[in-house]
Write an enzyme that holds these catalytic residues in place. Structure first.
Site, mmCIF file in Angstrom:
data_model
loop_
_atom_site.group_PDB
_atom_site.id
_atom_site.type_symbol
_atom_site.label_atom_id
_atom_site.label_comp_id
_atom_site.label_asym_id
_atom_site.label_seq_id
_atom_site.Cartn_x
_atom_site.Cartn_y
_atom_site.Cartn_z
ATOM 1 N N SER A 198 0.483 -1.493 0.166
ATOM 2 C CA SER A 198 -0.275 -0.281 0.207
ATOM 3 C C SER A 198 0.692 1.165 -0.221
ATOM 4 C CB SER A 198 -0.970 -0.310 1.126
ATOM 5 O OG SER A 198 -1.964 1.019 1.155
ATOM 6 N N ASP A 265 -17.498 -17.291 -11.089
ATOM 7 C CA ASP A 265 -16.806 -17.880 -10.311
ATOM 8 C C ASP A 265 -16.671 -18.927 -11.241
ATOM 9 O OD1 ASP A 265 -15.695 -20.624 -8.461
ATOM 10 O OD2 ASP A 265 -16.910 -19.623 -7.084
ATOM 11 N N ASP A 268 -14.485 -18.843 -15.249
ATOM 12 C CA ASP A 268 -12.755 -18.939 -14.713
ATOM 13 C C ASP A 268 -12.737 -21.002 -15.135
ATOM 14 O OD1 ASP A 268 -12.848 -20.275 -12.519
ATOM 15 O OD2 ASP A 268 -12.654 -18.506 -11.999
ATOM 16 N N VAL A 270 -13.027 -23.393 -12.521
ATOM 17 C CA VAL A 270 -13.538 -24.294 -11.723
ATOM 18 C C VAL A 270 -14.395 -23.180 -10.542
ATOM 19 C CG1 VAL A 270 -11.700 -23.546 -10.494
ATOM 20 C CG2 VAL A 270 -12.334 -25.193 -9.544
ATOM 21 N N ASP A 272 -14.375 -22.500 -7.279
ATOM 22 C CA ASP A 272 -13.742 -21.898 -6.128
ATOM 23 C C ASP A 272 -13.468 -21.054 -5.115
ATOM 24 O OD1 ASP A 272 -12.383 -20.993 -7.998
ATOM 25 O OD2 ASP A 272 -10.533 -22.320 -7.788
ATOM 26 N N LEU A 274 -13.468 -18.337 -6.243
ATOM 27 C CA LEU A 274 -12.831 -16.851 -6.649
ATOM 28 C C LEU A 274 -13.094 -17.120 -8.509
ATOM 29 C CD1 LEU A 274 -8.773 -18.809 -6.042
ATOM 30 C CD2 LEU A 274 -10.532 -16.879 -4.038
ATOM 31 N N ASP A 455 -8.790 -5.579 -4.647
ATOM 32 C CA ASP A 455 -8.375 -5.209 -4.062
ATOM 33 C C ASP A 455 -9.609 -3.510 -4.093
ATOM 34 O OD1 ASP A 455 -6.446 -2.511 -2.904
ATOM 35 O OD2 ASP A 455 -5.066 -3.670 -2.750
ATOM 36 N N HIS A 493 -6.732 -6.173 -0.019
ATOM 37 C CA HIS A 493 -5.627 -5.113 0.563
ATOM 38 C C HIS A 493 -5.841 -5.078 1.452
ATOM 39 C CE1 HIS A 493 -3.963 -1.150 -0.265
ATOM 40 N NE2 HIS A 493 -4.338 -1.133 1.152
#
Ligand SMILES: [Ca+2]
Length: 563
Positions: A198, A265, A268, A270, A272, A274, A455, A493
């Site tokens: 940062s 999700d 991409d 899978v 997961d 993320l 972030d 962040h």
């Protein structure tokens, strides 16, 4: 009668004798004997009234594996300002008994104001390795020249304090610490490193730009490199969130987050938790047409009809965060815009009782809409306005206008009128956006940059821009010789509820600087979402794609692919 020559010669001999005797008697000093030391102003490249040690304390070897450390001496000290009304720079320096002949400077965060934990880990550092002090580093850092919370900017009313925060304290602290390291060990420093996230990431980049001979390598995590441009984006976002009805509460932010995960999700490769291909999600997700659990995310008719949907005003505010601010006036540092944030899939603060969630909320949109007067910066647990809004408000009142009663909501960051010149001046002071890093590259310096794609406080897209600017200014081949930039899906962040990143960046940097081995096949580990899962750390613009089979918690099941 002595001739001029004799007098000159005698003076030379005396000076030489003094040099030789201090050199010859320079032996390592034990910790206790550092307690009385002063560092003269002449040993510090920027103007000060010198520095002094204010305390020393020996810590016995300890820690719990893998975070073990040997005996070290913790030196506390302060550097006196030239302006007697400016605050001192307070610093700490941890000196291990078994020194590896390397130093590590740590950056701060936000408006700084506290000395970083010199026995602690670096930003997004490894969880399975000792901290720098445990690796044998002499570690140091400062409060950057004022005391206060990371969201408190009132020090900006003093010119020297502001310059210290902007970057001067970095040089003053480094020179002071190196003088003390020399006294302690009486041996040359082999390698010097810097790590920060940062504001600390900005500081890491600032030293490569301003004092390229001082450090051999830096680790810049989620760097707020063009800090003023970011402040101006905070101002634009703050004004959007201050529109009555536009501020989304914690529940609504959860609804938006869940809708983005629902949409992006699996896209991409899978499911997961993320969003690993963030740019694809950015291109496809639209909160006005998205669904959540089969229902439209947009409230019926666009009015605010409950916590599981967003009104048009709230959707508009989130779209403001997603889009750039543009500067319709010249800035001294050449910046013309600051990009929007990756909003879709980013945790801006959701309901939840955990400590990490509380901190994410604090750094995010928090619990109160921005207003005038802006509530005083608060603690993590207290109700508060968005971190960026408080940051903007403090900056406008103490850095720009220097009028503590000024209403920061009235300052339009895209058209600041009579404040344009002052804002431009501050870009010259605060921003570390120089893209030609030839001096640093020439001396063999290396830069590792990384940024989470989720972030909420420093835009990942801004770091993408900076990386691309370095490549444009120096050429891709030359940039590849000394800079790496990685993006980490799900990482927010500093902390993250989704993917808390842990990366052994220090080993990667040591190998590159000291052995000429460029980093390949880097891994990043999750400490929070699914603790222990790993992902390949992909060089931007690549992202980690699931191979289609294998353990979704193992990096080996993913490969870095081009967008
Ligand atoms: Ca996924």
């Amino acid at each position: 009668m002595r001739s001029k020559y004799t007098r000159h010669c005698a003076a030379t001999v005396m000076a030489l004798a003094g040099t030789i005797s201090s050199w010859a008697t320079a032996a390592p000093l034990p910790c206790e004997q550092l307690a009385e030391l002063t560092v003269p102003a002449s040993a510090i490249a920027l103007p000060t009234r010198g520095a002094k040690v204010t305390g020393v304390k020996v810590f016995d070897a300890g820690g719990t594996a893998p975070k073990t450390f040997g005996e070290y001496c913790l030196v506390s000290g302060e550097i006196d300002p030239v302006d007697a009304t400016a605050p001192k720079i307070k610093f700490q320096l941890a000196l291990p008994a078994n020194w590896n002949r390397r130093v590590m400077m740590l950056g701060g965060g936000g408006y700084d104001g506290t000395v970083p934990n010199v026995a602690g880990n670096i930003a997004a550092g490894p969880a399975d390795q000792p901290n720098p002090i445990g690796r044998g580093y002499a570690v140091f850092g400062s409060d950057s020249g004022h005391e206060g919370a990371s969201n408190q900017g009132s020090f900006g009313a003093n010119d020297e304090a502001l310059r210290n925060f902007a970057s001067d304290a970095l040089k003053k602290t480094r020179d002071t610490a190196l003088a003390l390291v020399q006294k302690r060990y009486a041996e040359p420093v082999l390698r010097s490193y810097f790590a920060g996230g940062s504001t600390g990431g900005r500081e890491a980049l600032a030293v490569t730009q301003k004092w390229p001979q001082d450090f051999d390598g830096v680790i810049a995590l989620y760097p707020a490199f063009n800090a003023v441009s970011l402040d101006l984006q905070f101002g634009r976002i703050t004004r959007a969130l201050a529109v009555p009805g536009a501020y989304p509460n914690l529940q609504k932010r959860k609804a938006l987050y869940d809708a983005a995960i629902e949409a992006c999700d699996g896209a991409d490769g899978v499911v997961d938790g993320l969003i690993s291909n963030q740019s694809a999600c950015n291109a496809s997700f639209n909160p006005a047409t998205a669904n959540l659990n089969g229902q439209p995310l947009r409230c019926a008719g666009g009015a605010d009809t409950g916590d599981n949907c967003l009104s048009d005003l709230q959707i508009n505010a989130m779209n403001v965060i997603n889009t750039p601010v543009t500067f319709n006036y010249p800035l001294a540092n050449g910046e013309t815009q600051y990009p929007g944030f990756n909003v879709w899939g980013t945790d801006f603060g959701r309901p939840g009782a955990g400590a990490v969630q509380a901190y994410v909320n604090f750094l995010g949109l928090n619990t109160l809409a921005p207003t005038f007067p802006m509530p005083a910066p608060g603690a993590v647990s207290a109700p508060g306005v968005p971190y960026g809004s408080g940051f903007w408000d403090q900056w406008v009142r103490y850095f720009v206008t220097r009028d503590p009663g000024f209403n920061s909501l009235t300052l339009d960051p895209e058209n600041p009128g009579r404040w344009s010149a002052r804002i431009s001046e501050l870009t010259g002071l605060q921003d570390a956006n120089k893209a030609d890093l030839s001096a640093f590259a020439q001396r063999g310096g290396k830069i590792l940059m990384a940024h989470g794609t989720s972030d909420q406080l420093v835009s990942t897209r801004a770091t993408q821009q900076y990386y691309q600017r370095i490549r444009a200014a120096m050429g891709a081949a030359r940039a590849d010789g000394f800079v790496r930039y990685y993006e980490i899906p799900g990482y927010n962040h500093a902390l993250s509820t989704v993917f808390g990143a842990a990366w052994d960046s220090i080993s990667a940097l040591e190998n590159w600087v000291e052995k000429g081995v460029a980093p390949v096949n880097q891994l990043v580990f999750d400490t929070t979402g699914v603790p222990g899962r790993s992902r390949p750390l992909c060089e931007y613009p690549n992202w980690p794609k699931y191979k289609g089979s294998g353990d979704a918690n193992a990096a080996a099941s993913f490969s870095c692919v081009a967008p």
